[in-house]
Write a protein that holds these residues in place. Structure first.
Motif, PDB file in Angstrom:
ATOM      1  N   ALA A  74     -10.700  -0.816  -1.955  1.00 42.71           N
ATOM      2  CA  ALA A  74     -10.101  -1.903  -2.734  1.00 42.71           C
ATOM      3  C   ALA A  74     -10.292  -1.669  -4.229  1.00 42.71           C
ATOM      4  O   ALA A  74      -9.386  -1.928  -5.031  1.00 42.71           O
ATOM      5  N   LEU A  75     -11.453  -1.163  -4.607  1.00 40.20           N
ATOM      6  CA  LEU A  75     -11.710  -0.879  -6.018  1.00 40.20           C
ATOM      7  C   LEU A  75     -10.795   0.231  -6.531  1.00 40.20           C
ATOM      8  O   LEU A  75     -10.281   0.174  -7.651  1.00 40.20           O
ATOM      9  N   LEU A  76     -10.575   1.238  -5.693  1.00 38.12           N
ATOM     10  CA  LEU A  76      -9.712   2.347  -6.086  1.00 38.12           C
ATOM     11  C   LEU A  76      -8.252   1.899  -6.198  1.00 38.12           C
ATOM     12  O   LEU A  76      -7.540   2.284  -7.138  1.00 38.12           O
ATOM     13  N   LEU A  77      -7.819   1.087  -5.245  1.00 36.38           N
ATOM     14  CA  LEU A  77      -6.435   0.617  -5.261  1.00 36.38           C
ATOM     15  C   LEU A  77      -6.192  -0.383  -6.392  1.00 36.38           C
ATOM     16  O   LEU A  77      -5.074  -0.479  -6.910  1.00 36.38           O
ATOM     17  N   ALA A 135      -8.935  -3.340  11.430  1.00 35.34           N
ATOM     18  CA  ALA A 135      -7.763  -4.163  11.109  1.00 35.34           C
ATOM     19  C   ALA A 135      -7.685  -4.547   9.632  1.00 35.34           C
ATOM     20  O   ALA A 135      -6.617  -4.453   9.012  1.00 35.34           O
ATOM     21  N   ALA A 136      -8.791  -4.975   9.046  1.00 36.26           N
ATOM     22  CA  ALA A 136      -8.759  -5.443   7.651  1.00 36.26           C
ATOM     23  C   ALA A 136      -8.457  -4.301   6.686  1.00 36.26           C
ATOM     24  O   ALA A 136      -7.694  -4.478   5.727  1.00 36.26           O
ATOM     25  N   ARG A 141      -4.440  -1.595   3.023  1.00 35.81           N
ATOM     26  CA  ARG A 141      -3.611  -0.468   2.571  1.00 35.81           C
ATOM     27  C   ARG A 141      -2.127  -0.786   2.705  1.00 35.81           C
ATOM     28  O   ARG A 141      -1.332  -0.441   1.836  1.00 35.81           O
ATOM     29  N   ARG A 142      -1.764  -1.424   3.803  1.00 41.49           N
ATOM     30  CA  ARG A 142      -0.347  -1.764   3.946  1.00 41.49           C
ATOM     31  C   ARG A 142       0.086  -2.731   2.849  1.00 41.49           C
ATOM     32  O   ARG A 142       1.184  -2.596   2.291  1.00 41.49           O
ATOM     33  N   ALA A 143      -0.753  -3.710   2.529  1.00 44.97           N
ATOM     34  CA  ALA A 143      -0.412  -4.672   1.478  1.00 44.97           C
ATOM     35  C   ALA A 143      -0.197  -3.957   0.142  1.00 44.97           C
ATOM     36  O   ALA A 143       0.715  -4.307  -0.623  1.00 44.97           O
ATOM     37  N   PHE A 144      -1.024  -2.956  -0.125  1.00 46.93           N
ATOM     38  CA  PHE A 144      -0.857  -2.216  -1.371  1.00 46.93           C
ATOM     39  C   PHE A 144       0.480  -1.485  -1.399  1.00 46.93           C
ATOM     40  O   PHE A 144       1.228  -1.564  -2.382  1.00 46.93           O
ATOM     41  N   ALA A 168       4.071   6.346   3.901  1.00 43.55           N
ATOM     42  CA  ALA A 168       2.905   6.689   3.097  1.00 43.55           C
ATOM     43  C   ALA A 168       1.789   7.270   3.961  1.00 43.55           C
ATOM     44  O   ALA A 168       1.109   8.230   3.557  1.00 43.55           O
ATOM     45  N   VAL A 169       1.605   6.736   5.150  1.00 42.84           N
ATOM     46  CA  VAL A 169       0.582   7.232   6.069  1.00 42.84           C
ATOM     47  C   VAL A 169       0.890   8.667   6.493  1.00 42.84           C
ATOM     48  O   VAL A 169       0.025   9.548   6.472  1.00 42.84           O
ATOM     49  N   ALA A 170       2.131   8.920   6.900  1.00 47.01           N
ATOM     50  CA  ALA A 170       2.504  10.256   7.353  1.00 47.01           C
ATOM     51  C   ALA A 170       2.387  11.284   6.225  1.00 47.01           C
ATOM     52  O   ALA A 170       1.869  12.387   6.427  1.00 47.01           O
ATOM     53  N   GLU A 171       2.854  10.917   5.039  1.00 45.96           N
ATOM     54  CA  GLU A 171       2.797  11.870   3.924  1.00 45.96           C
ATOM     55  C   GLU A 171       1.362  12.153   3.512  1.00 45.96           C
ATOM     56  O   GLU A 171       1.037  13.284   3.122  1.00 45.96           O
ATOM     57  N   LEU A 172       0.493  11.164   3.597  1.00 45.72           N
ATOM     58  CA  LEU A 172      -0.914  11.400   3.295  1.00 45.72           C
ATOM     59  C   LEU A 172      -1.511  12.395   4.279  1.00 45.72           C
ATOM     60  O   LEU A 172      -2.271  13.290   3.886  1.00 45.72           O
TER      61      LEU A 172
END
Length: 410
Positions: A74-77, A135-136, A141-144, A168-172
């Motif tokens: 969360a801090l990084l995002l 889940a959280a 990450r999805r919210a970001f 974004a998940v696949a490319e990561l």
């Protein structure tokens, strides 16, 4: 000596930060399967008893790891959120630049944390006991990425169905393996640019398509050199390859053990180990089976047959999207699979072009690059949910949203 080693262990409970660091070290080297209590306690310099007394059972420890990871993430995002908030709505080129910068940071500077995220995400698809703990972090990450997509003016349906988060998940996952390869980085940037440009079905730029073709050829050359292994004479080897492909798709690389495969196909463990000495060889055999199955699926005569072949092999489930994702994650720990992974990444969408042309004639002008963009999101989305009816419904909704995006409707 044992008593002396035990005496050196600390009786002080490890902090959440230390627990997260230790978990990341294990997963980075051994994958999620290696994240068990004993090695975790060893790295932390405590006994298993101290670890469980303070945190609880393994499920509780995983929950504590996920909570610490979510807090750190969360801090990084938040730094990126601050940058987005200070900018006007993002034009396509800037959106592509920023998305690429975020993915690259996650794949390099935050590599250990990202590996943990991907392993847990993938693990949740076959181990439901992980889902409550994860889940959280997943929602965060999805919210970001949803917020990023809105700032970039991304087609709303691609956000609401989870397709963009899947992309974004696949490319990561691919970035974790291929970020050092210039052709891959150029391909990643090209796909993001096409995505944020919008109206992807209308007359793509000639240079855009020409560059894509060159990058495709360069990334395929390494995969061809790695090549499928040839001439495994005994007939049971084909059964072993099939079993490896099935397990790879269903449980990731951690499901590929010599004892499990040998028991499944009914050959002695020593016989299998002689032909496939390492886990890497089992992974390669599974990949060859999957690649052959893809070719069969592409030549299907109807959409029904295509769906059947895409998800089944000899009456058993074979989800190709999950198998591809498992390979990308495994390659981050097994460098010998990088060439295969590059070939897989460059081929994303090739089969989708044929599907769209054959079964969705209302969608015209879809070139290979555009199809690759769509395929990446569908692959990632498939791997954010456990197999089953809900996952199939999500993918169907995403496919429909992608079709509307191509037509410029909705």
């Amino acid at each position: 000596m044992i008593e002396q080693a035990a005496a050196r262990k600390s009786s002080k409970a490890p902090t959440a930060g230390a627990l997260l660091d230790a978990a990341c070290r294990i997963v980075l080297g051994e994958g999620l399967a290696g994240l068990t209590l004993r090695p975790l306690a060893e790295i932390l310099g405590v006994s298993v008893t101290v670890l469980t007394t303070h945190y609880g059972a393994r499920a509780d420890i995983i929950a504590a790891i996920c909570s610490a990871a979510s807090t750190q993430d969360a801090l990084l995002l938040e730094r990126w959120r601050g940058m987005l908030a200070a900018l006007p709505p993002l034009p396509p080129a800037m959106a592509a630049d920023l998305a690429e910068a975020i993915l690259e940071e996650q794949a390099i500077e935050q590599r250990a944390l990202s590996m943990l995220y991907l392993e847990l995400l993938h693990g949740c698809t076959w181990d439901r006991s992980l889902q409550p703990a994860f889940a959280a972090w997943r929602a965060q990450r999805r919210a970001f990425w949803d917020e990023f997509g809105r700032r970039a003016g991304l087609f709303p349906a691609l956000l609401s169905c989870g397709w963009w988060h899947g992309y974004a998940v696949a490319e990561l996952a691919y970035s974790m393996v291929l970020n050092t390869l210039p052709p891959y980085r150029m391909l990643r940037r090209l796909c993001l640019q096409r995505l944020f440009d919008g109206a992807a079905a209308s007359a793509p730029d000639a240079a855009d398509g020409a560059l894509f073709a060159l990058l495709f050829e360069q990334m395929q050359s390494g995969a061809a050199a790695a090549g499928p292994s040839a001439g495994r004479a005994p007939g049971w080897c084909a059964l072993a390859a099939r079993a490896c492909g099935m397990r790879l798709a269903a449980q990731g690389v951690s499901g590929l053990t010599h004892r499990a495969i040998a028991a499944e196909i009914g050959v002695p463990h020593t016989t299998l180990s002689y032909r496939f000495p390492t886990q890497h060889e089992l992974v390669r055999a599974g990949l060859e089976f999957i690649a052959a199955h893809i070719l069969t699926a592409v030549t299907a005569d109807s959409l029904t047959d295509l769906q059947r072949l895409r998800t089944e092999g000899d009456g058993r489930k074979l989800d190709l999207a999950r198998a591809n994702f498992a390979m990308a994650i495994a390659a981050a720990r097994m460098p010998g699979l990088a060439a295969y992974t590059a070939g897989m990444r460059s081929r994303r969408g090739n089969n989708l072009v044929k599907v769209l042309e054959k079964y969705m004639p209302a969608v015209r002008g879809v070139d290979a690059l555009c199809a690759q963009v769509i395929s990446m999101g569908l692959t990632g989305l498939t791997n954010t949910e456990p197999p089953g009816q809900a996952s199939e419904s999500s993918v169907a909704s995403a496919f429909s949203a992608a079709a509307d995006w191509l037509r410029g409707t909705g």
